[in-house]
Design a protein around this motif. Structure first.
Motif, PDB file in Angstrom:
ATOM      1  N   ASP A  38       0.825  -1.205   0.000  1.00 15.36           N
ATOM      2  CA  ASP A  38       0.000   0.000   0.000  1.00 15.36           C
ATOM      3  C   ASP A  38       0.864   1.262   0.000  1.00 15.36           C
ATOM      4  OD1 ASP A  38      -2.166   1.658   0.112  1.00 15.36           O
ATOM      5  OD2 ASP A  38      -2.551   1.370   2.254  1.00 15.36           O
ATOM      6  N   ALA A  39       1.858   1.332  -0.884  1.00 11.72           N
ATOM      7  CA  ALA A  39       2.753   2.496  -0.903  1.00 11.72           C
ATOM      8  C   ALA A  39       2.010   3.801  -1.173  1.00 11.72           C
ATOM      9  CB  ALA A  39       3.866   2.282  -1.923  1.00 11.72           C
TER      10      ALA A  39
ATOM     11  N   ARG B 209       8.689   3.504  -3.849  1.00 11.66           N
ATOM     12  CA  ARG B 209       7.887   2.392  -4.366  1.00 11.66           C
ATOM     13  C   ARG B 209       6.641   2.874  -5.094  1.00 11.66           C
ATOM     14  NH1 ARG B 209       8.225  -1.956   0.684  1.00 11.66           N
ATOM     15  NH2 ARG B 209      10.396  -2.552   0.314  1.00 11.66           N
ATOM     16  N   GLY B 210       6.205   4.094  -4.786  1.00 13.62           N
ATOM     17  CA  GLY B 210       5.048   4.653  -5.487  1.00 13.62           C
ATOM     18  C   GLY B 210       5.433   5.332  -6.793  1.00 13.62           C
ATOM     19  N   GLY B 211       6.687   5.162  -7.246  1.00 11.15           N
ATOM     20  CA  GLY B 211       7.122   5.742  -8.506  1.00 11.15           C
ATOM     21  C   GLY B 211       7.496   7.208  -8.417  1.00 11.15           C
TER      22      GLY B 211
ATOM     23  N   SER C  72      11.198  11.121  -3.320  1.00  8.74           N
ATOM     24  CA  SER C  72      11.878  10.288  -2.339  1.00  8.74           C
ATOM     25  C   SER C  72      13.232  10.898  -1.964  1.00  8.74           C
ATOM     26  CB  SER C  72      12.053   8.880  -2.897  1.00  8.74           C
ATOM     27  OG  SER C  72      12.752   8.059  -1.999  1.00  8.74           O
ATOM     28  N   LEU C  73      13.996  11.346  -2.989  1.00  6.94           N
ATOM     29  CA  LEU C  73      15.299  11.971  -2.719  1.00  6.94           C
ATOM     30  C   LEU C  73      15.115  13.310  -2.008  1.00  6.94           C
ATOM     31  CD1 LEU C  73      17.075  11.097  -6.084  1.00  6.94           C
ATOM     32  CD2 LEU C  73      17.745  10.305  -3.797  1.00  6.94           C
TER      33      LEU C  73
ATOM     34  N   LEU D  31      14.847  -2.406  -3.548  1.00  2.12           N
ATOM     35  CA  LEU D  31      13.978  -1.481  -2.805  1.00  2.12           C
ATOM     36  C   LEU D  31      12.514  -1.648  -3.192  1.00  2.12           C
ATOM     37  CD1 LEU D  31      16.106   1.793  -2.898  1.00  2.12           C
ATOM     38  CD2 LEU D  31      15.718   0.292  -0.941  1.00  2.12           C
ATOM     39  N   LEU D  32      12.281  -2.191  -4.367  1.00  5.01           N
ATOM     40  CA  LEU D  32      10.900  -2.466  -4.760  1.00  5.01           C
ATOM     41  C   LEU D  32      10.415  -3.717  -4.048  1.00  5.01           C
ATOM     42  CD1 LEU D  32      11.242  -1.793  -8.567  1.00  5.01           C
ATOM     43  CD2 LEU D  32      10.203  -0.296  -6.845  1.00  5.01           C
ATOM     44  N   LEU D  33       9.104  -3.885  -4.016  1.00  2.55           N
ATOM     45  CA  LEU D  33       8.542  -5.065  -3.354  1.00  2.55           C
ATOM     46  C   LEU D  33       9.119  -6.330  -3.958  1.00  2.55           C
ATOM     47  CD1 LEU D  33       4.756  -4.254  -2.910  1.00  2.55           C
ATOM     48  CD2 LEU D  33       6.417  -4.661  -1.118  1.00  2.55           C
ATOM     49  N   ALA D  34       9.689  -7.152  -3.127  1.00  3.45           N
ATOM     50  CA  ALA D  34      10.228  -8.430  -3.610  1.00  3.45           C
ATOM     51  C   ALA D  34       9.091  -9.409  -3.807  1.00  3.45           C
ATOM     52  CB  ALA D  34      11.220  -8.983  -2.594  1.00  3.45           C
TER      53      ALA D  34
END
Length: 894
Positions: free
Chosen positions: A165-166, A196-198, A203-204, A240-243
C-alpha cells in the motif's frame, strides 16, 4: 478474573464488569499498584503517589481506609499486605496485552506476514483510551509505554507498506514525520513509500529534508539506516521495490494426509477448465491442497491474506509474477501467451477485485490457468468449483496422531488414548487447522484434557507454528475472518444458529433462503443436499465461536426452543395418520434439537416443556426411545405440577408406554395416573386422549396375558371414538379388542376383528396400526401351534410395515415374536441367534423385549436350550434391517 487497564483512565474489570473504584484518591492508589506490575509498593511510596506534598496528618490511616474500601470491590486476595506495603495481583493488564501484540506483530512483519501483522498492530493500538497512567502521570512506566506506542504506530505503517500500500500509506507517513520529525524510522518508511510509489524525485527530496532537519536542529547526521537507504536510492537498487514471494516449489515440511480424490479431481478440472476455485470453511486445508497440487508446476503464488485493500490485488499479483507495473494491463502484457499457473490464495476478503483481475487475465492470456482458494466462489464465467470438506475420520485421526508424535517423541497411543483421539478428531470436525493446533497443545496437555477444553467454550488451542501455511494466527482468528466478512444481517443470523444441535432445516431460519444461501456460499454453514429436505449445520468450531460471540445468547436459545415447540405442535398430530412415517423420520432427524429445546424449557417454561415432551409420546414409543424420552417426561412432570390436566395426562400415558417397553412392572402407575387426571369431564383434546388411553389400557393387559381384563377398555375406546366423531381412533381400538378376544379364547372372532381392523387401517393410510394388527394377528395364530408357518409370514409382513414406519421398537418386538415362530417351525439354532441379537439391540435402547412380551418369553425360555443361546452369543451384532433377513422371505398371501 481481574483485568487492569492503564492505557487511559485507570479501570479494573472484575469478571468483565468495570468496577467502581471510587474517587481520585483510590484511583491513584490502584494506578500506583498497577504500575508496580505485581511487585510490593511501600506505604511511603504509595502515600507520595496519592497525595504528593499534601499528605494528611495520618497518611497510614487514610491509606488503610482506601485499601479497605478497595478490598470490598476487588477482593482481599487481590489487594494484599506485602511487607511494609501492599501489592495488587491482577490476571492481566491492557498494557501487557498491548506489549505482547506489538511484539508478535513485529515478529510477523519480520516473517513477511504483513497482513496479520497489521491486524495485530490495529488491535494493539485500539487498546489506548488516552494517556498511559493518566490518573498518575508521574510514573517511570509511562515513558516506556509511550515509546512502545510510537513504535507500534511506525510498525503499523511499515506493515501497510510491506503489504503493497505504498500510495495509500504515503500521506499518513507525511503526517507522522511532521508530528515527530526526529524519529528516523518514520523518515525511512516515507522515503521508501515514495520510491515504491514511482516518485523517485520526491523520495530523494524527503531524504534531503531529513538530513537538513537533523543538521540544523541537532547538529547530527542521519543514522546508519537512513545512510544505507540513501546509498541504495542513488544506486537505484531494485531490491527497494517489493520483492516477489517465492513460488512454493518445495513442499511444506509436515506430512500431507488424505485428499487423494480432491487431487485427482483438481488435475482433471484444470486439464479442461482455466479457472478452478477451491471453496470451503476456514482451516479446512484449501491452501495446503492447492500447494500440494501446484508444487511441481512452478506457479506464481499470491498470498492475498496479506492484502488489506481490494485495490492492492493487482500489485500483489504483479509482485508475485515479477512484473513492475501494478495493473491488470501490465500483468497481462508481461505474461502474454506464456503457459503458467497463477495461484490466488485466500480471495474471500477481496473476492470482487480478485474476480475482476482473473477475468481480465484469462481473457488476454490464453495459456494461463488460475487456481484460487476462497471461502466463497469468484463467480466468474467458466469457473469450476471444487469443495474442500473437512477430513474424513480416518485421515483426521492419522493427521492428529502424526502431529502429536512430532511433539511427543516415542509416543504411541494405547487403546484408551486411541478412543480419545477418535472423539477429539470428531469434536474438531476433521478441520486440519484445528487438528494441527490441538496436536501442538498435546505437548503440555493430555488428550482427555484437550477434549474437555472443547465442551463448553471456544477451543483455546494457541498459535500456529512458524512456517505454517495458515494465514491466521489462531483457530479463533480463522473463524473470525469468515464471520467478519459477512454483512450485518447475515452475521446476525449466523450468530443465532449455535443452539441447533446436529443441524437444522430451512424452516429453522424462517425459510430465509437468500440469507442461508449467502452463509453457505461463504462456507460458514455446511449444506447437505443429499437428504430431503436439505439439511444445514455449523461446523463445531464455527458453532463454538458463535456461542461465544452471540450478543444475546438467551434470546437465541429461546428462538431455538420456540422453533422446537412449533415443529412438535405441527408434526406430533401426524404421527398416527397417513403421513406418520414422514413425521417420524423428520422428528427423528431433529432428535438432538428436540432434546435441547425441551431441556431449555424445563428451566424457563416447564409447562411448555411438559406439553412438548408429552406430544412426542408416539415418537418415543415408535422409535424405542426409552432412554431418551422417559427422563424428559419424568423431569417435565416434576417441573410442571400445575400444568393443564390434559398435558399432564398425556405425559403420564407416554411414560407408561415407555416403562412398559423397558419391562417396568410399575407402568400401570402412570397409566392410571393419566386416566385419573382426565376424569369424567376433560376438554375435547382430553376426551380424545382418554379414548386413546382406553385402548392403551386394553393392549397393556393383553400384553401382560390378562385378556379378560383387556376387553372392557377396548370396547370403551370403540364407543367413545364413535361418540366423539373421531373415527380415526376406531381401527386401533378394534385392534386392541381383537387381540383381547383372541387371547381370551375367542380365537376365530379375535382374528376376524383384527383382520377387519387391519383393513380399516390400510384404507385410512394408518400404516402403523395395520402393522400392529399384523403383529397381534401373528400372536393369535401362534396360540395354535399347528400354524407357525402362517404366523411367521404375517410377522414378516408386519415387520416390513413397521420398518417403513421407522418404528424401531416394534421391529424388535416383531422379531422377538418371530423368534418364537421359528422355534415352532423347528429352526431352533436360527431362533437362538435372532433372539440374542434382538436382546442386544433392544438393550442399547433401554428396552426389554422379554418383559414386554412375557408370554412368548416364557415359551422361548422353555424351547431354546441354553447351549444354543451361548453359541449364538459369539455372533456379531447386527442392525435391525439385517435381522429381518433371518426370518426368511415372505410366503405370500395370508
Amino acid at each position: 478474573m481481574l483485568i487492569g487497564k492503564v492505557l487511559g483512565s485507570t479501570e479494573i474489570e472484575v469478571d468483565g464488569v468495570v468496577a467502581d473504584l471510587g474517587g481520585p484518591l483510590p484511583r491513584r492508589l490502584v494506578t500506583a499498584l498497577l504500575a508496580a506490575e505485581g511487585r510490593p509498593v511501600a506505604e511511603p511510596t504509595l502515600a507520595e503517589a496519592i497525595w504528593g506534598d499534601e499528605a494528611p496528618a495520618s497518611p497510614t490511616s487514610s491509606l488503610q481506609a482506601n485499601v479497605s474500601r478497595l478490598r470490598r470491590t476487588l477482593g482481599r486476595p487481590a489487594l494484599a499486605r506485602a511487607g511494609e506495603g501492599y501489592r495488587l495481583a491482577v490476571d492481566d493488564t491492557d498494557a501487557a496485552r498491548f506489549a505482547a501484540d506489538v511484539r508478535r506483530g513485529r515478529e510477523l512483519l519480520a516473517d513477511e506476514r504483513p497482513g496479520e501483522a497489521l491486524r495485530l498492530f490495529d488491535s494493539a493500538l485500539a487498546r489506548w483510551r488516552g494517556d498511559a497512567y493518566a490518573d498518575l502521570p508521574h510514573t517511570y512506566a509511562r515513558p516506556a509505554l509511550e515509546e512502545l506506542r510510537a513504535v507500534a504506530e511506525e510498525e503499523r505503517l511499515a506493515a501497510r507498506l510491506t503489504a503493497g500500500d505504498a500510495p495509500g500509506v504515503t500521506g499518513d507517513l507525511e503526517a507522522a514525520v511532521t508530528a515527530q520529525p526526529y524519529r528516523e524510522r518514520r523518515w525511512e518508511l516515507l522515503i521508501l513509500a515514495l520510491y515504491r510509489g514511482g516518485r523517485q524525485a520526491d523520495s530523494l527530496a524527503a531524504l534531503r529534508r531529513v538530513r537538513k532537519r537533523l543538521a540544523d536542529d541537532l547538529g547530527i547526521d542521519p543514522g546508519p539506516a537512513l545512510q544505507e537507504l540513501e546509498g541504495r536510492l542513488l544506486a537505484q537498487d531494485p531490491g527497494l521495490l517489493l520483492a516477489s514471494r517465492p513460488a512454493p516449489a518445495v513442499r511444506p515440511l509436515s506430512h500431507f494426509f488424505g485428499r487423494a480424490a480432491e487431487l485427482a479431481a483438481l488435475s482433471e478440472l484444470l486439464a479442461s477448465a482455466r479457472l478452478v476455485t477451491l471453496v470451503g470453511p476456514g482451516g479446512a486445508g484449501k491452501t495446503r491442497l492447492a500447494i500440494e497440487y501446484a508444487a511441481a508446476r512452478d506457479p506464481w503464488f499470491v498470498r492475498l491474506a496479506d492484502v488489506t485493500e481490494p485495490a492492492l490485488v493487482p500489485a500483489a499479483v504483479a509482485a508475485a509474477a515479477g512484473v513492475r507495473g501494478a495493473t491488470t494491463d501490465a500483468i497481462a502484457t508481461a505474461l502474454g501467451d506464456r503457459p503458467g499457473l497463477l495461484l490466488l490464495d485466500n480471495c474471500e476478503h477481496v473476492v470482487a477485485a480478485a474476480a475482476e483481475l482473473t477475468l481480465g487475465l484469462l481473457a488476454r492470456c490464453p495459456r494461463l490457468r488460475v487456481l484460487a482458494t476462497s471461502r466463497e466462489p469468484l463467480a466468474v464465467d467458466g469457473e469450476r468449483l471444487l469443495p474442500v470438506a473437512p477430513l474424513p475420520a480416518a485421515d483426521a485421526i492419522a493427521l492428529l496422531t502424526d502431529r502429536i508424535t512430532a511433539v511427543r517423541p516415542g509416543w504411541r497411543p494405547g487403546p484408551e488414548e486411541s478412543a480419545t483421539l477418535t472423539r477429539l478428531a470428531a469434536a474438531l470436525d476433521g478441520i486440519p487447522l484445528a487438528l494441527e493446533l490441538a496436536a501442538a497443545r498435546a505437548r503440555v496437555l493430555g488428550l482427555a484434557e484437550l477434549l474437555d477444553m472443547l465442551h463448553d467454550r471456544f477451543p483455546a488451542l494457541g498459535p500456529v507454528p512458524r512456517g505454517a501455511l495458515a494465514p491466521h494466527e489462531t483457530l479463533e482468528a480463522a473463524v473470525a475472518w469468515s464471520v467478519d466478512l459477512l454483512g450485518a444481517d447475515d452475521r446476525a443470523m449466523l450468530l443465532r444458529l449455535w443452539p441447533f444441535e446436529g443441524g437444522f432445516p430451512l424452516s429453522a431460519v424462517e425459510d430465509d433462503l437468500d440469507a442461508l444461501s449467502s452463509l453457505v456460499a461463504r462456507s460458514v454453514v455446511v449444506a447437505d443436499t443429499t437428504v430431503t429436505p436439505a439439511r444445514y449445520r455449523l461446523l463445531e468450531i464455527v458453532r463454538a465461536y458463535c456461542r461465544q460471540h452471540d450478543p444475546d445468547r438467551e434470546d437465541s436459545r429461546e428462538r431455538h426452543a420456540a422453533w422446537v415447540r412449533r415443529l412438535v405442535e405441527r408434526h406430533a398430530p401426524l404421527l398416527r395418520g397417513d403421513r406418520s412415517a414422514h413425521s417420524v423420520r423428520l422428528l427423528n432427524r431433529e432428535l438432538a434439537n428436540l432434546r435441547a429445546g425441551i431441556v431449555h424449557d424445563l428451566g424457563v417454561r416447564p409447562a411448555a416443556a411438559l406439553r412438548t415432551a408429552g406430544l412426542l409420546e408416539w415418537l418415543w414409543f415408535r422409535g424405542g426411545l426409552v432412554a431418551e424420552g422417559l427422563p424428559l417426561l419424568r423431569a417435565a412432570l416434576a417441573a410442571a405440577p400445575d400444568a393443564p390436566a390434559t398435558d399432564r395426562a398425556r405425559a403420564h400415558l407416554g411414560a407408561s408406554m415407555l416403562r412398559y417397553m423397558s419391562g417396568d412392572q410399575g407402568a400401570t402407575d402412570d397409566l392410571y395416573e393419566g386416566l385419573d387426571l382426565l376424569g369424567d369431564g376433560p376438554d375435547h383434546d382430553g376426551a380424545i386422549l382418554a379414548t386413546q388411553a382406553a385402548y392403551y389400557e386394553s393392549l397393556y393387559w393383553s400384553f401382560r396375558g390378562d385378556f379378560e381384563r383387556a376387553i372392557a377398555p377396548a370396547r370403551r375406546s370403540i364407543a367413545r371414538s364413535t361418540t366423539l366423531g373421531e373415527e380415526w381412533i376406531r381401527p386401533a381400538a378394534e385392534m386392541s379388542l381383537g387381540a383381547a378376544l383372541a387371547g381370551a379364547g375367542e380365537l376365530d372372532e379375535g382374528r376376524r376383528v383384527l383382520a377387519a381392523a387391519r383393513e380399516q387401517a390400510i384404507a385410512r393410510g394408518q400404516g402403523w396400526t395395520a402393522a400392529m394388527c399384523g403383529l397381534l394377528l401373528a400372536r393369535a395364530l401362534l396360540a395354535r401351534p399347528a400354524q407357525p408357518g402362517a404366523a411367521l409370514s404375517v410377522v414378516r409382513e408386519a415387520l416390513d410395515l413397521f420398518d417403513a414406519e421407522d418404528d424401531v421398537g416394534n421391529v424388535l418386538a416383531g422379531l422377538h415374536t418371530g423368534a418364537y415362530a421359528m422355534v415352532l417351525t423347528g429352526r431352533v439354532a436360527e431362533a437362538a441367534r435372532l433372539l440374542v441379537a434382538v436382546r442386544r439391540a433392544a438393550g442399547r435402547r433401554g428396552l426389554d423385549p422379554d418383559l414386554a412380551d412375557p408370554i412368548r418369553a416364557a415359551a422361548l425360555a422353555a424351547a431354546i436350550p441354553q447351549t444354543e443361546l451361548e453359541a449364538a452369543e459369539g455372533n456379531d451384532d447386527q442392525d435391525e434391517s439385517a435381522l429381518l433377513a433371518l426370518l426368511g422371505p415372505k410366503s405370500g398371501n395370508t
